[in-house]
Scaffold this motif. Structure first.
Motif, PDB file in Angstrom:
ATOM      1  N   SER A  14      -0.911  -9.008  -1.861  1.00 19.44           N
ATOM      2  CA  SER A  14      -1.400  -7.751  -2.431  1.00 19.44           C
ATOM      3  C   SER A  14      -2.251  -6.989  -1.434  1.00 19.44           C
ATOM      4  O   SER A  14      -2.196  -5.762  -1.365  1.00 19.44           O
ATOM      5  N   ALA A  18      -2.161  -3.106  -0.134  1.00 20.33           N
ATOM      6  CA  ALA A  18      -3.298  -2.216  -0.364  1.00 20.33           C
ATOM      7  C   ALA A  18      -3.858  -1.671   0.942  1.00 20.33           C
ATOM      8  O   ALA A  18      -4.444  -0.596   0.976  1.00 20.33           O
ATOM      9  N   VAL A 122      11.453   2.396  -3.013  1.00 23.16           N
ATOM     10  CA  VAL A 122      11.502   1.777  -1.696  1.00 23.16           C
ATOM     11  C   VAL A 122      11.642   0.277  -1.929  1.00 23.16           C
ATOM     12  O   VAL A 122      10.753  -0.339  -2.499  1.00 23.16           O
ATOM     13  N   ASP A 124      12.179  -3.868  -1.151  1.00 22.67           N
ATOM     14  CA  ASP A 124      11.674  -4.855  -0.204  1.00 22.67           C
ATOM     15  C   ASP A 124      12.797  -5.252   0.748  1.00 22.67           C
ATOM     16  O   ASP A 124      13.972  -5.210   0.404  1.00 22.67           O
ATOM     17  N   ASP A 144       8.048  -4.312   1.647  1.00 26.38           N
ATOM     18  CA  ASP A 144       8.908  -3.200   2.029  1.00 26.38           C
ATOM     19  C   ASP A 144       8.791  -2.978   3.537  1.00 26.38           C
ATOM     20  O   ASP A 144       7.880  -3.487   4.190  1.00 26.38           O
ATOM     21  N   LEU A 209       1.213   5.851   0.363  1.00 23.61           N
ATOM     22  CA  LEU A 209       0.569   5.938  -0.952  1.00 23.61           C
ATOM     23  C   LEU A 209       1.489   6.605  -1.973  1.00 23.61           C
ATOM     24  O   LEU A 209       1.703   6.093  -3.069  1.00 23.61           O
ATOM     25  N   VAL A 212       5.161   4.449  -2.041  1.00 20.54           N
ATOM     26  CA  VAL A 212       5.263   3.008  -2.281  1.00 20.54           C
ATOM     27  C   VAL A 212       4.144   2.507  -3.181  1.00 20.54           C
ATOM     28  O   VAL A 212       4.391   1.935  -4.238  1.00 20.54           O
ATOM     29  N   ARG A 213       2.921   2.728  -2.764  1.00 20.51           N
ATOM     30  CA  ARG A 213       1.839   2.012  -3.432  1.00 20.51           C
ATOM     31  C   ARG A 213       1.580   2.587  -4.812  1.00 20.51           C
ATOM     32  O   ARG A 213       1.287   1.845  -5.747  1.00 20.51           O
TER      33      ARG A 213
END
Lengths: 310, 360, 361
Positions: A14, A18, A122, A124, A144, A209, A212-213
């Motif tokens: 994670s 991040a 997106v 992996d 990813d 950001l 993806v995130r």
């Protein structure tokens, strides 16, 4: 309180996600700063990259196009800063702040019709059996592409600065622009290139950001990540691998505090929310005192205006 | 020009709105103002006030003129924005953030002929009404679904700040999750922000890492749903229907719908029947909506949730009905007793069964 | 070929002309932006620059200009001293928050006592102290450990914001606010209120403090040893050492003054226009003040004018939003442009533009 429920492999995985936006922005800023330019507009470039990438990805359906557009968008915006500071010799601190203000406004204007849309997913990267290795598989091989790209960029910047002639010139420009100029290097051109690279990387970080995130577009979605990237560069004492560690550490503290809460550990929330910043300050202090060498690693011409005849 | 405006200014300063003619006297369209704390496309709170305002405008057409100001910081800037609107001839102004409470009361005192409606506050005056939504009613339904759908018996709740509104939501969700599944545990994560999509995503991930498989969020972005989608877990639309994430991970939603209220209140001004009220509307009044229940929710669970929704709407069921104890085990509501609005409005305790403590 | 040649002395004429030139250029570029957004550019520019000063409701807006400009000028004056000496306090926003918290806490501690002669001065001292303490952290870390003050002061903004939230929800929460966040309203507590000094003018003690700060800074920079040391350090740190400047002491003094003034601004705001400590009390004055400091060329009078100019774009921008439906983001971009142009044309003050081949190139 049950700490055993926090799985370190998942936590590490994670934190890599991040940390990637700030890592990308920070490695770009490192190159700019190595050339002697302090660009405080990272936040503005990130958010511009976030919206450029989002628009391109939605319109073309291709995340790859999105990331390319984000890099271009960030670089183009950074040229505003480049032209002002290099040709018009404006103060870098003020220009950087203006860039952030402008970028925040520009991005929300651009993004007005993109609110509430979903970008193309997106995926992996499939590492096949590698992903099934206990612990390491989860930590390293289930991400990813951009996570790996960001690490590759760090490696490339490291190799560029350490082993190439161009890297040497860039560092020379950052250490003493007067001497570099006397040796016949094009100080302004080198700096413009470094600023553009910084802008492109910040743009990529922003797009990570929005694509993806999070993945979505909302005004002001970078929420201060650009400023953290600036701190990470100093934290890493202008060394690419240390910047990587710094970014992961910062991302790690953020993720860990949320995980502690989720695990039901009684923690004072406001104080934990402060902790990433406080820890960064602490490490800054340790880095800059200690042997005093890290502080000396700062490019000597950082933030100083260069004019050929002065 | 200058002289004239100075004189006009002096006169207006002396009376400051006192001489504004009533609506019936003038034939200009009624001017309706909105003050927003965020951008109108924030995807959450402000956006839903704005879309409701637009629906209201659609309803009245040319009979009203809509003006609004977005991104208004709380405090002095809010007072100026409201004054500006009142001076500009607004007949009624809706101020849509808790932090606008004192500015609204201050400005309203200077413009006795302009009506003000403040959202989520508690201070009223002759020309200041307050309104809010009983979101806890909706959270009872989503909490019930969460309890019924969790396989790990662990559900998560992302809280913004520990204020009564959020704590009510947590309690209501938890009570009804337990109704569906007595084994259920709830983990609460406070993110100390109203808006930070990245942090919301991280918080969702942290909950998932703890084995949570259904997440309720009290922050407005779709970031949690995007993370849940990737992980194959379940969640709910918040503020908006967020139907783009249906049928999974979004299995239902709690929707802010201010339009009926705005229409009613603007109509009241037109009819010169507006008076200061304290309105707290719920599902029954249409201010809180429950989005279509989708995805893997079994038919009987869906039916039960819909029945709960309808009972709440009809007023035959109150989400806070005894027997309920506070977290420390002390008695709060006796069998069959329902919570009074005063206690709910200032709720600052967890109910029995929730672990952890409210940060202070 | 266009070449820049450094002037031996900054041009006086250009230093007055460039801000006007920049404003004109911004009007042109901003007008183009507004036109792209489908708004009448002339009307938008007029609304931003003319309405607040001479429009129908100017009697109200002129006072608001002071309310908005007061904290900006007060903070920017403090920052400019450090900036001149190459000491970069970027975290005034955090110092502003801490000043407000300290000051409000003192005021609230006395509630409901009525001794204004005691309480209000104590609050002012506490406000300045709060900002000062917060600025001392980066200052001392800089002098003891050579830690970069830009980053530490900036990071402390985020810490201060979290602290603010925890105060609004905890210690300073209004006990009669039925559990809602936010402190008591200081405007309604006469002994602690920072109200208008002359009704309708918008002038409160913060505005007075800003004017005093402008005057004192002017005197300091032109007549006082400290001002000389600041200027020398900014121009040549090496020369400053020979001139007997103690760099560490200068860092502490400059950071202390800027933190103290930012804290004062926070106190005057919380006790006056804002009224209360709330989760979102701060609205970016600390960052905007950095821009004001540069727009004003780090000169006290320049800062005063720059603060008023920026306040004008804020208030006019709000009017344009409300009357013309311009998005808030367009105003933000417009302000960014204004800055870009001001920074760009500044080159004319210090350099001469030469066209053609010079002897050195």
């Amino acid at each position: 309180m049950d700490l055993s429920t926090i799985n370190p492999a998942i936590l590490l995985a994670s934190l890599m996600i991040a940390s990637t936006p700030i890592l990308l922005a920070a490695i770009g800023e490192l190159v700019a700063e190595k050339s002697g330019v302090l660009n405080l507009g990272v936040e503005g470039m990130m958010i511009t990259g976030a919206i450029c990438g989002f628009i391109a990805a939605v319109e073309t359906g291709s995340p790859t196009m999105g990331f390319l557009a984000a890099a271009v968008g960030g670089a183009v915006l950074s040229m505003t800063f480049g032209i002002l500071t290099q040709f018009f010799l404006s103060n870098q601190v003020a220009t950087g702040l203006a860039l952030t203000l402008f970028g925040l406004g520009l991005s929300s204007l651009m993004g007005q019709s993109y609110v509430g849309l979903k970008p193309p997913p997106v995926g992996d990267i499939n590492f096949g059996p590698l992903a099934d290795i206990p612990f390491l598989g989860r930590v390293l091989f289930q991400h990813d592409a951009m996570v790996y790209v960001s690490i590759l960029i760090v490696a490339a910047v490291w190799a560029f600065l350490k082993f190439t002639r161009a890297g040497l010139i860039l560092r020379a420009v950052g250490e003493s622009h007067g001497a570099a100029h006397a040796l016949g290097y094009k100080v302004v051109a080198v700096r413009l290139a470094a600023i553009a690279f910084g802008g492109a990387c910040a743009g990529l970080g922003g797009a990570y950001l929005s694509l993806v995130r999070v993945p979505q577009w909302t005004e002001g979605m970078t929420a201060g990540a650009g400023w953290i990237a600036l701190a990470i560069v100093v934290f890493g004492s202008w060394k690419p691998w240390r910047v990587l560690i710094g970014a992961y550490l910062f991302g790690g503290v953020t993720v860990l505090q949320l995980n502690l809460q989720a695990a039901g550990v009684e923690v004072p929330v406001e104080y934990l929310s402060m902790s990433p910043y406080l820890i960064t300050i602490l490490v800054l202090v340790i880095m800059s005192s200690g042997r005093g060498r890290a502080a000396l690693n700062a490019p000597a011409s950082l933030g100083r205006t260069f004019h050929a005849s002065s | 020009m200058k002289r004239r405006s100075l004189l006009a200014g002096g006169a207006a300063a002396a009376t400051l709105g006192l001489v504004r003619p009533g609506f019936a006297a003038s034939h200009a369209p009624l001017k309706v103002g909105f003050i927003y704390v965020g951008p109108i496309n924030d995807g959450g709170w402000t956006q839903h006030h704005h879309t409701s305002a637009l629906k209201m405008k659609e309803h009245f057409g040319d009979a009203i003129e809509l003006v609004y100001q977005e991104n208004v910081p709380e405090g002095a800037d809010a007072e100026r924005a409201m004054t500006q609107m009142a001076l500009g001839g607004a007949n009624i102004i809706f101020t849509t953030s808790f932090g606008f409470m004192d500015p609204t009361v201050n400005v309203a005192a200077k413009f006795p002929n302009v009506k003000f409606e403040h959202c989520t506050g508690y201070k009223t005056a002759d020309n200041v009404g307050v309104y809010s939504a009983r979101f806890y009613e909706g959270r009872a339904v989503t909490g019930y679904l969460a309890g019924a759908m969790t396989k790990s018996n662990k559900i998560g709740y992302i809280g913004s700040f520990p204020i009564p509104e959020v704590i009510r939501g947590i309690n209501s969700s938890f009570i009804h999750a337990r109704k569906a599944n007595p084994e259920v545990e709830m983990n609460v994560v406070w993110v100390s922000t109203w808006f930070d999509p990245a942090k919301e995503a991280d918080a969702t991930q942290a909950l998932l890492d703890q084995g949570v498989d259904v997440v309720l969020a009290h922050t407005d972005s779709t970031a949690p749903l995007a993370v849940l989608e990737k992980a194959g877990a379940l969640g709910f639309g918040q503020a908006a229907d967020m139907y783009e994430y249906a049928p999974e991970p979004r299995i239902s939603s709690i929707i802010d719908n201010w339009a009926p209220y705005y229409i009613e209140r603007v109509q009241a001004v037109m009819d010169e029947a507006w008076e200061s009220q304290n309105n707290w509307w719920g599902i029954g009044d249409g201010m809180v909506g429950i989005g279509e229940i989708t995805g893997p929710v079994p038919a009987e669970v869906k039916a039960e949730a819909e029945k709960m929704r309808d009972d709440i709407a009809a007023g035959s069921y109150h989400p806070f009905t005894g027997p309920l104890n506070k977290q420390d085990g002390s008695a709060w509501l006796a069998e069959g007793e329902v919570a009074d609005d005063g206690t709910l409005a200032g709720m600052n305790f967890y109910v029995e069964g929730i672990d952890g403590s409210i940060p202070s | 070929m266009i070449r820049l040649e450094k002037r031996p002395q900054p041009s006086k004429a250009w230093s007055y002309a460039t801000p006007l030139l920049a404003v004109l250029l911004t009007m042109v570029a901003g007008g183009a932006l507004f036109a792209i957004l489908g708004k009448d550019p002339l009307l938008a520019i007029r609304t931003i620059f003319w309405e607040p000063l001479f429009g129908e409701f100017a009697w109200y807006y002129r006072g608001q200009l002071l309310i908005k400009a007061g904290p900006l000028v007060l903070i920017a004056i403090g920052l400019s001293l450090g900036f001149r000496a190459g000491i970069w306090n970027i975290g005034a926003e955090g110092q502003y928050i801490m000043g407000a918290i300290f000051g409000a806490a003192v005021g609230l501690a006395f509630y409901p006592m009525e001794a204004r002669w005691l309480i209000f001065p104590l609050m002012i001292i506490a406000g300045a102290f709060g900002g000062f303490v917060w600025a001392m952290i980066p200052a001392l870390l800089k002098t003891k450990f050579n830690t970069n003050e830009i980053l530490v002061s900036l990071l402390l903004v985020y810490v201060a914001e979290q602290f603010l939230a925890s105060m609004a929800l905890g210690l300073l929460r209004n006990p009669e606010g039925s559990g809602f966040p936010g402190s008591r309203n200081l405007q309604q507590y006469p002994a602690a209120a920072n109200g208008e000094l002359i009704a309708g003018t918008g002038l409160h003690w913060g505005g007075v403090a800003a004017l005093i700060a402008v005057i004192l800074a002017y005197i300091l920079l032109n007549r006082h040893m400290l001002g000389f040391q600041i200027r020398v350090t900014g121009e040549s740190p090496r020369a400053a050492r020979f001139a007997g400047v103690k760099p560490n002491l200068l860092v502490v003094v400059c950071m202390g003054i800027s933190g103290g003034l930012a804290g004062l601004a926070g106190l005057f705001e919380v006790a006056g226009p804002a009224g209360q400590i709330s989760i979102d009390f701060n609205s970016g004055y600390g960052f905007t003040a950095i821009i004001v400091a540069f727009l004003g060329r780090l000169h006290p009078v320049g800062i005063l004018l720059a603060g008023l100019l920026l306040a004008l774009t804020y208030i006019g921008g709000e009017a344009a939003q409300a009357n013309l439906g311009l998005p808030a983001a367009a105003i933000q971009a417009f302000q960014g442009m204004l800055l870009f142009f001001l920074l760009a044309v500044d080159v004319l003050t210090n350099f001469r533009v030469r066209i053609g081949k010079g002897e050195m190139a």
